[in-house]
Design a protein around this motif. Structure first.
Motif, mmCIF file in Angstrom:
data_model
loop_
_atom_site.group_PDB
_atom_site.id
_atom_site.type_symbol
_atom_site.label_atom_id
_atom_site.label_comp_id
_atom_site.label_asym_id
_atom_site.label_seq_id
_atom_site.Cartn_x
_atom_site.Cartn_y
_atom_site.Cartn_z
ATOM 1 N N UNK A 179 0.833 -1.204 0.000
ATOM 2 C CA UNK A 179 0.000 0.000 0.000
ATOM 3 C C UNK A 179 0.870 1.258 0.000
ATOM 4 N N UNK A 180 1.960 1.230 0.774
ATOM 5 C CA UNK A 180 2.842 2.397 0.840
ATOM 6 C C UNK A 180 3.529 2.631 -0.509
ATOM 7 N N UNK A 181 4.012 1.549 -1.145
ATOM 8 C CA UNK A 181 4.674 1.691 -2.436
ATOM 9 C C UNK A 181 3.735 2.198 -3.515
ATOM 10 N N UNK A 182 2.538 1.577 -3.591
ATOM 11 C CA UNK A 182 1.570 2.005 -4.595
ATOM 12 C C UNK A 182 1.065 3.409 -4.307
ATOM 13 N N UNK A 183 0.794 3.703 -3.026
ATOM 14 C CA UNK A 183 0.294 5.030 -2.664
ATOM 15 C C UNK A 183 1.321 6.117 -2.905
ATOM 16 N N UNK A 184 2.583 5.841 -2.555
ATOM 17 C CA UNK A 184 3.642 6.819 -2.786
ATOM 18 C C UNK A 184 3.842 7.090 -4.266
ATOM 19 N N UNK A 185 3.841 6.029 -5.066
ATOM 20 C CA UNK A 185 4.001 6.197 -6.506
ATOM 21 C C UNK A 185 2.821 6.952 -7.104
ATOM 22 N N UNK A 186 1.620 6.627 -6.658
ATOM 23 C CA UNK A 186 0.435 7.318 -7.164
ATOM 24 C C UNK A 186 0.495 8.811 -6.830
ATOM 25 N N UNK A 187 0.977 9.135 -5.638
ATOM 26 C CA UNK A 187 1.102 10.538 -5.245
ATOM 27 C C UNK A 187 2.095 11.273 -6.144
ATOM 28 N N UNK A 216 3.001 10.432 -9.267
ATOM 29 C CA UNK A 216 2.442 10.567 -10.615
ATOM 30 C C UNK A 216 1.392 11.671 -10.664
ATOM 31 N N UNK A 217 0.596 11.777 -9.602
ATOM 32 C CA UNK A 217 -0.428 12.825 -9.549
ATOM 33 C C UNK A 217 0.210 14.204 -9.489
ATOM 34 N N UNK A 218 1.251 14.350 -8.652
ATOM 35 C CA UNK A 218 1.938 15.639 -8.556
ATOM 36 C C UNK A 218 2.608 16.009 -9.877
ATOM 37 N N UNK A 219 3.229 15.041 -10.525
ATOM 38 C CA UNK A 219 3.860 15.312 -11.813
ATOM 39 C C UNK A 219 2.839 15.815 -12.825
ATOM 40 N N UNK A 220 1.661 15.242 -12.794
ATOM 41 C CA UNK A 220 0.627 15.661 -13.734
ATOM 42 C C UNK A 220 0.086 17.051 -13.383
ATOM 43 N N UNK A 221 -0.203 17.268 -12.100
ATOM 44 C CA UNK A 221 -0.772 18.550 -11.680
ATOM 45 C C UNK A 221 0.218 19.685 -11.894
ATOM 46 N N UNK A 222 1.486 19.436 -11.554
ATOM 47 C CA UNK A 222 2.515 20.473 -11.681
ATOM 48 C C UNK A 222 3.123 20.523 -13.083
ATOM 49 N N UNK A 223 2.627 19.679 -13.984
ATOM 50 C CA UNK A 223 3.103 19.618 -15.360
ATOM 51 C C UNK A 223 4.610 19.357 -15.426
ATOM 52 N N UNK A 224 5.022 18.346 -14.682
ATOM 53 C CA UNK A 224 6.434 17.967 -14.650
ATOM 54 C C UNK A 224 6.624 16.522 -15.093
ATOM 55 N N UNK A 225 5.837 16.134 -16.086
ATOM 56 C CA UNK A 225 5.966 14.782 -16.605
ATOM 57 C C UNK A 225 4.615 14.145 -16.816
ATOM 58 N N UNK A 226 4.637 12.886 -17.192
ATOM 59 C CA UNK A 226 3.401 12.168 -17.462
ATOM 60 C C UNK A 226 2.950 11.396 -16.230
ATOM 61 N N UNK A 227 1.652 11.185 -16.144
ATOM 62 C CA UNK A 227 1.102 10.245 -15.171
ATOM 63 C C UNK A 227 1.089 8.887 -15.862
#
Length: 461
Positions: free
Chosen positions: A129-137, A139-150
């Motif tokens: 859960x920690x690995x998947x949740x951390x990665x999801x966070x 990817x979400x930040x990268x998308x919101x901040x426009x710093x890469x792909x989700x």
């Protein structure tokens, strides 16, 4: 590899300060927890305290690498699971393989440190859960901040990396506690992952031909597209045959490049002369009068001389005979079967369109530019001469068209981006493309009105 390694080193150098800040924050939290637990009559072990500080140090560096120090730009969502692995398989270069493998390795420390820092994470599902949740966070930040792909592949690779780290950690813990069955169970995932990776590389070595770098990495969604065929297609299999020209090795490429430079009087001992090696290419230059970029697999290369005396406003001119002689002086023998074209503005080309004679295939194009004084300024040589290596079963044009309609073609991401409602296919042509082992494989190239040409691999299977 040179530029990629430079980027990795730069990314890690940029992560040093955030990692130290994370370590300081972890130490502060550890001290606060130690004071609290001491009042309760409990304390931290040294290994646990060290793991907590290292965990925060790692999280600081991870945040820097994945979010803070990425260049802002457009954001998009990549939803095709295992696309990164298929792209690595198709190109089969170390640099492309490092994309998914480094994404896995990046989360291994998380899986190692979490169980050492907090006992609840010794249960696999909490670390999962920690690995998947951390990665999801991330990817979400990268998308919101426009710093890469989700990217769904990043999510998978990061989660797998966390679980590999957990497996390695708990295997060591179980062995230390002499819990042999638990150690064997924990070691299953790393052993299986290593076996799968080894199997992939073994399968590649055992297959007769290489892979096509731009082959389909996923199936495009063509369900909403109407396909209109405006050319005749044959139901008969295409001409069989795979051609071969021995690729350059690092040593043979050096020999070729140095001989090329010496014919031009370039001083190889000059301290300005520089050589850089990449996955499939090598770059030679004295940064003034000579540059040569060579592709190992297809032996194509680009030569550039000093641009002094070259002008598009006052272009140079040359005849076919003069150019053949100038190219021969560089050690380039242009086949007599190659056609000559004046492209205008001091640019010329020799082209051979899949000329097959007695098991020899001449294919491709050589372009060159001349200065006002008639000397060559640049040569792009992608004109190849290869010999028939062996017969291989080839699908028909009609079968290739069926695969096209199903979404199994190159540039599928381009297709999904434009999402055309209707596509008019105007032609289908058999051509040859170099693969990752240096063979020239047949592909069917389809021209379309609405999109750039795409290809469908022609070999059966």
């Amino acid at each position: 590899m040179h530029s990629f390694i430079s980027y990795i080193c730069y990314a890690f150098s940029e992560a040093v300060l955030p990692a130290l800040i994370g370590a300081a924050l972890g130490a502060a939290i550890l001290i606060a927890l130690w004071v609290k637990r001491r009042r309760e009559g409990m304390t931290f072990s040294l290994p646990q305290g060290t793991a907590i500080v290292l965990l925060f140090c790692y999280l600081g560096g991870l945040t820097a690498i994945t979010v803070l120090h990425r260049t802002a730009g457009a954001s998009w969502v990549q939803t095709h699971l295992f696309r990164a692995f298929w792209e690595a398989w198709n190109s089969f270069t170390l640099q492309i393989w490092l994309n998914p493998l480094l994404n896995i390795a990046m989360f291994v420390p998380l899986g190692v440190l979490l169980p050492l820092a907090a006992k609840p994470f010794r249960r696999w599902y909490w670390t999962l859960a920690a690995g998947a949740g951390g990665s999801f966070a991330i990817e979400t930040l990268q998308y919101i901040l426009q710093r890469g792909s989700a990217d769904v592949d990043d999510l998978f690779c990061n989660t797998l990396g966390a679980m590999l780290g957990w497996s390695l950690c708990m295997t060591a813990v179980s062995l230390a506690e002499k819990q042999w069955k638990a150690a064997g169970a924990c070691a299953a995932l790393p052993v299986l992952s290593a076996a799968v990776l080894a199997g992939v590389f073994l399968a590649y070595q055992l297959q007769p031909y290489g892979n096509l770098a731009d082959a389909p990495a996923f199936t495009a969604d063509t369900s909403g597209t109407k396909w209109v065929l405006e050319c005749d297609l044959s139901d008969e299999p295409g001409p069989s045959g795979v051609y071969w020209t021995e690729p350059f090795t690092k040593e043979s490429c050096d020999e070729f490049a140095f001989a090329f430079a010496q014919r031009l009087g370039v001083d190889l001992e000059d301290h300005y002369f520089d050589t850089d090696y990449y996955d499939n290419t090598a770059y030679y230059s004295n940064h003034h009068t000579f540059s040569l970029i060579v592709d190992y697999n297809d032996r194509s290369y680009r030569y550039g001389a000093s641009s002094e005396g070259f002008s598009f406003d006052d272009p140079g001119t040359a005849t076919e005979e003069e150019l053949r002689a100038a190219l021969k002086a560089l050690g380039i023998d242009v086949p007599e079967t190659a056609q000559f074209f004046d492209l205008g503005r001091s640019a010329y080309a020799f082209r051979a369109d899949r000329i097959e004679c007695d098991g020899t295939l001449t294919d491709g194009e050589l372009q060159c530019w001349v200065k006002k004084n008639g000397t060559l300024y640049q040569v792009d040589n992608a004109l190849s001469i290869s010999t028939l290596h062996g017969d291989a079963a080839v699908i028909s044009e009609a079968q290739a068209y069926e695969r096209l309609c199903r979404g199994r073609f190159s540039k599928a991401d381009m297709f999904e981006y434009y999402a055309p409602e209707e596509v008019h296919v105007t032609s289908c042509e058999l051509r040859y493309i170099i693969d990752s082992k240096g063979y020239r494989q047949p592909v069917y190239v389809f021209d379309m009105r609405e999109l750039d040409p795409v290809f469908v691999p022609a070999l059966t299977g």
